[in-house]
Design a protein around this motif. Structure first.
Motif, mmCIF file in Angstrom:
data_model
loop_
_atom_site.group_PDB
_atom_site.id
_atom_site.type_symbol
_atom_site.label_atom_id
_atom_site.label_comp_id
_atom_site.label_asym_id
_atom_site.label_seq_id
_atom_site.Cartn_x
_atom_site.Cartn_y
_atom_site.Cartn_z
ATOM 1 N N SER A 1 0.833 -1.208 0.000
ATOM 2 C CA SER A 1 0.000 0.000 0.000
ATOM 3 C C SER A 1 0.857 1.244 0.000
ATOM 4 N N VAL A 2 1.880 1.241 0.853
ATOM 5 C CA VAL A 2 2.727 2.435 0.918
ATOM 6 C C VAL A 2 3.399 2.654 -0.424
ATOM 7 N N LEU A 3 3.862 1.573 -1.040
ATOM 8 C CA LEU A 3 4.501 1.712 -2.348
ATOM 9 C C LEU A 3 3.512 2.253 -3.380
ATOM 10 N N THR A 4 2.257 1.778 -3.288
ATOM 11 C CA THR A 4 1.248 2.282 -4.223
ATOM 12 C C THR A 4 1.012 3.764 -4.009
ATOM 13 N N ILE A 5 0.923 4.160 -2.730
ATOM 14 C CA ILE A 5 0.682 5.575 -2.445
ATOM 15 C C ILE A 5 1.825 6.410 -3.016
ATOM 16 N N VAL A 6 3.051 5.897 -2.876
ATOM 17 C CA VAL A 6 4.190 6.618 -3.441
ATOM 18 C C VAL A 6 4.041 6.722 -4.957
ATOM 19 N N GLY A 7 3.623 5.612 -5.579
ATOM 20 C CA GLY A 7 3.432 5.633 -7.027
ATOM 21 C C GLY A 7 2.399 6.673 -7.439
ATOM 22 N N VAL A 8 1.288 6.698 -6.704
ATOM 23 C CA VAL A 8 0.239 7.680 -7.003
ATOM 24 C C VAL A 8 0.781 9.085 -6.843
ATOM 25 N N ALA A 9 1.562 9.283 -5.789
ATOM 26 C CA ALA A 9 2.110 10.620 -5.537
ATOM 27 C C ALA A 9 2.996 11.046 -6.698
ATOM 28 N N ILE A 10 3.828 10.112 -7.200
ATOM 29 C CA ILE A 10 4.690 10.456 -8.327
ATOM 30 C C ILE A 10 3.844 10.822 -9.543
ATOM 31 N N LEU A 11 2.795 10.021 -9.765
ATOM 32 C CA LEU A 11 1.920 10.248 -10.908
ATOM 33 C C LEU A 11 1.229 11.600 -10.796
ATOM 34 N N LEU A 12 0.861 11.961 -9.576
ATOM 35 C CA LEU A 12 0.075 13.177 -9.370
ATOM 36 C C LEU A 12 0.937 14.425 -9.256
ATOM 37 N N SER A 13 2.219 14.255 -8.973
ATOM 38 C CA SER A 13 3.015 15.416 -8.595
ATOM 39 C C SER A 13 2.975 16.549 -9.623
ATOM 40 N N PRO A 14 3.071 16.250 -10.937
ATOM 41 C CA PRO A 14 2.994 17.395 -11.857
ATOM 42 C C PRO A 14 1.677 18.142 -11.747
ATOM 43 N N VAL A 15 0.596 17.398 -11.559
ATOM 44 C CA VAL A 15 -0.720 18.037 -11.459
ATOM 45 C C VAL A 15 -0.795 18.896 -10.219
ATOM 46 N N LEU A 16 -0.353 18.303 -9.096
ATOM 47 C CA LEU A 16 -0.428 19.038 -7.842
ATOM 48 C C LEU A 16 0.389 20.315 -7.951
ATOM 49 N N ALA A 17 1.554 20.206 -8.556
ATOM 50 C CA ALA A 17 2.402 21.382 -8.687
ATOM 51 C C ALA A 17 1.677 22.449 -9.507
ATOM 52 N N ARG A 18 1.019 22.017 -10.578
ATOM 53 C CA ARG A 18 0.349 22.992 -11.428
ATOM 54 C C ARG A 18 -0.810 23.658 -10.706
ATOM 55 N N THR A 19 -1.609 22.801 -10.003
ATOM 56 C CA THR A 19 -2.747 23.359 -9.276
ATOM 57 C C THR A 19 -2.273 24.366 -8.234
ATOM 58 N N TRP A 20 -1.183 24.028 -7.581
ATOM 59 C CA TRP A 20 -0.650 24.905 -6.548
ATOM 60 C C TRP A 20 -0.241 26.236 -7.163
ATOM 61 N N ARG A 21 0.402 26.181 -8.357
ATOM 62 C CA ARG A 21 0.813 27.417 -9.019
ATOM 63 C C ARG A 21 -0.409 28.251 -9.382
ATOM 64 N N ASP A 22 -1.424 27.599 -9.964
ATOM 65 C CA ASP A 22 -2.644 28.320 -10.327
ATOM 66 C C ASP A 22 -3.246 28.997 -9.107
ATOM 67 N N PHE A 23 -3.271 28.246 -8.026
ATOM 68 C CA PHE A 23 -3.882 28.741 -6.803
ATOM 69 C C PHE A 23 -3.135 29.975 -6.318
ATOM 70 N N LYS A 24 -1.816 29.911 -6.369
ATOM 71 C CA LYS A 24 -1.025 31.049 -5.901
ATOM 72 C C LYS A 24 -1.238 32.255 -6.797
ATOM 73 N N ASP A 25 -1.328 31.969 -8.108
ATOM 74 C CA ASP A 25 -1.540 33.067 -9.039
ATOM 75 C C ASP A 25 -2.850 33.776 -8.747
ATOM 76 N N LYS A 26 -3.871 32.988 -8.436
ATOM 77 C CA LYS A 26 -5.182 33.560 -8.189
ATOM 78 C C LYS A 26 -5.140 34.467 -6.973
ATOM 79 N N LYS A 27 -4.381 34.046 -5.982
ATOM 80 C CA LYS A 27 -4.288 34.879 -4.778
ATOM 81 C C LYS A 27 -3.511 36.132 -5.115
#
Lengths: 326, 293
Positions: A300-326
């Motif tokens: 499970s932990v390995l899967t969560i890590v895999g998901v995190a790697i898969l999601l990281s570009p998205v999360l980074a982008r969302t975070w940037r958008d969010f900061k821009d909006k503020k």
């Protein structure tokens, strides 16, 4: 709510670091008058229970489970790397390790199904959009079915059809001309059928999203393009596709995540022998007589890590958008 | 796009119609086929001799005198007590939908009206949860559940399903409530309502479309779940999907595969009607997240 999300993750991580206590063994000499003395190894029930009660989580083994044969298998990988000549042989030996076998299938599945279903979804959306108004509702209704049906049930339905005695399997046998031909026998064909199922199941989702996107097309731009002499294909290429691009990203993203956790079709297709995924490994460890919590938790932990790697570009982008909006 | 000026060549529309027909067959045929086959005996459903047998049901006729038999359904529902799983599914779905909606509506409304921007974090949690296989969480739940002796019963499963579903529900309802103009409850407040009264008398009457959409998705999640229910429920408390999976374990030995086929059809029928009646809401829900980006 946070409790229910955070607690199991903490519990998973904790469990993955521990392993159940082995039984405490003691050697006892039993002497019987006739046969003499024999040295026996028996389980000291009291001591075992005491030990288990003292540390209910089990032995702290740190990251050992992560590196054992069932998971990352560092020792085995290193060894096969040393022994094998050439990459081909190295890959072949990796395929024997459960974790890498599962990874291979999960990644292949994810990266083949996702683009295919996006393309299929787009084509369906274009086709349905050009239909007559009255027909659209009916077509959408039938298109939604593969998506809403329970994944396990959907895969079972398809599985029965591709059974060598089912209609599709029968047709395939006829086409191939070999009466013993069976999809279930070969790993490659099983993968293909799983991928076909994946596309079948997910395409309606892509279709519905793209179809909704087509309803908001900028008509002025299309008309302008037409007046400028754009052909039908050019209109699609330069106006419609750019308009749908954000939706394509969205669908691809959701599907990347969904396909990464592919699980039910493997159970439904009874394909464990040919294809496993990370989720399936966890399921397998948890079920059955011996519930291997530590092993499952580690996966499970390995899967969560895999998901995190898969999601990281998205999360980074969302975070940037969010900061821009503020 | 189908405006009069933009006439299509005949070949193109033929191609379109052809493609639609093919897609419809691909999408719907497996269901029709399985539904039709569920009234047959196994030798017809899996026909080695002649595939037309599965359409006309010759073997079924030989065995039962008519080409249609309810034997599969009888076996599944009565002998294997599938009705128990149906009731369990009903209970689980009902409570999951009710509790996620209650928490989701109140929480989503509160979040959308409070000044602080929760949206981002909600979105992130919903996203992460969407991405995480539920089974990874199940393995975390299981050991404590064993220790507290609450494993295998319906309430725990309901709680787990609600928890897994909640970020998504909250996020959906939150974005829905943000679309309801603030002026509505502000004017109610000016007229002397308390915050709760404003919610009760002004927001509740207009919130149903969003709530129904969200409820549908919670329902689908609870109905379709396999990983959580199969791991967390004991045998007599099984819901439909793990029960069908369990059929398979025994069917391959006993040749009772028609029980499983009948059960599969029984479990699909409610979904069929659901899509029929709530098609618009499902489409709205699926596209909502996408269009907002």
């Amino acid at each position: 709510m946070l409790l229910f999300i955070a607690a199991p993750i903490v519990s998973v991580v904790l469990q993955s670091l521990y392993t159940p206590h082995g039984a405490v063994l003691v050697e006892v000499e039993t002497c019987t008058p006739l046969s003499g003395c024999i040295l026996e190894t028996i389980i000291d029930q009291d001591a075992t229970r005491e030990l288990r009660e003292a540390e209910p989580l089990g032995q702290l083994v740190g990251l050992a489970i992560y590196f054992d044969r069932g998971h990352l298998a560092l020792a085995e990988v290193a060894e096969s790397w040393r022994k094998s000549d050439g990459l081909g042989e190295f890959w072949a030996s990796l395929r024997n390790l459960p974790f890498y076998r599962a990874m291979a299938f999960t990644l292949t599945f994810t990266f083949i199904v996702t683009p295919l279903m996006v393309i299929l979804g787009l084509v369906i959306a274009f086709a349905v959009n050009s239909l007559h108004r009255h027909l659209k509702g009916l077509v959408i209704f039938f298109s939604l079915l593969p998506f809403t049906v329970t994944p396990l049930i959907g895969s079972l339905i398809l599985f029965w059809m591709i059974d060598s005695r089912g209609i599709l399997g029968d047709a395939l046998v006829y086409m191939v001309g070999d009466p013993n031909f069976s999809l279930k026998a070969s790993t490659g064909l099983m993968w293909v059928s799983l991928i076909v199922y994946g596309v079948w199941h997910a395409a309606p989702f892509a279709f519905v999203v793209f179809y909704a996107g087509l309803q908001t097309l900028p008509m002025e731009q299309i008309e302008a393009a037409r007046i400028d002499g754009a052909t039908r294909w050019q209109q699609v290429r330069y106006v419609v596709v750019p308009h749908l691009m954000p939706l394509v990203t969205f669908v691809a993203l959701i599907q990347l995540m969904d396909n990464f956790r592919v699980f039910e079709p493997i159970v439904g297709f009874n394909a464990e022998a040919h294809a496993t995924s990370l989720s399936w490994i966890i399921f397998n460890d948890l079920g059955g007589e011996t519930r291997q919590f530590s092993a499952a938790a580690t996966s499970s932990v390995l899967t969560i890590v895999g998901v995190a790697i898969l999601l990281s570009p998205v999360l980074a982008r969302t975070w940037r958008d969010f900061k821009d909006k503020k | 796009m189908a405006s009069g000026v933009n006439r299509k060549p005949v070949g193109f529309s033929l191609l379109t119609y052809g493609f639609i027909v093919v897609w419809l067959i691909v999408a719907a045929f497996p269901f029709i086929w399985t539904f039709w086959g569920s009234f047959k005996v196994e030798l017809d459903f899996f026909s080695i001799a002649d595939w037309t047998n599965s359409i006309f049901g010759r073997r079924t006729e030989m065995t039962y005198g008519t080409p249609f038999t309810m034997a599969g359904y009888e076996g599944a529902w009565i002998k294997k007590e599938f009705w128990r799983s149906v009731i369990n599914t009903g209970i689980v779905c009902f409570f999951v939908v009710c509790s996620s909606l209650t928490i989701g509506t109140l929480g989503g409304y509160a979040l959308s009206r409070s000044g602080y921007r929760y949206t981002f974090w909600l979105l992130i949690i919903a996203l992460i949860f969407r991405a995480m296989p539920p089974i990874t969480l199940v393995s975390g739940y299981m050991l404590p559940f064993f220790e507290w002796n609450v494993w295998g019963i319906l309430p725990t499963t309901i709680i787990v399903l609600v928890a897994i579903n909640q970020p998504f529900t909250l996020w959906m309802l939150h974005s829905f409530f943000q679309n309801i103009p603030k002026e509505l409850d502000e004017s109610a407040r000016v007229d002397g309502c308390t915050q709760f009264q404003a919610f009760r008398h002004v927001i509740v009457p207009v919130m149903w479309p969003g709530v129904i959409t969200t409820g549908l998705f919670s329902f689908l999640l609870a109905y379709n779940d396999f990983a959580v229910t199969s791991m967390l429920l004991s045998e007599e408390n099984r819901t439909m999907v793990p029960a069908i999976a369990a059929f398979l374990g025994s069917t391959y030995n006993e040749g009772q595969i028609m029980f499983a086929v009948a059960a599969v059809v029984s479990a699909t029928v409610p979904l069929f009607f659901l899509v029929m009646f709530f098609q618009r809401q499902i489409v709205a829900g699926l596209t909502q997240g996408a269009v907002k980006g």
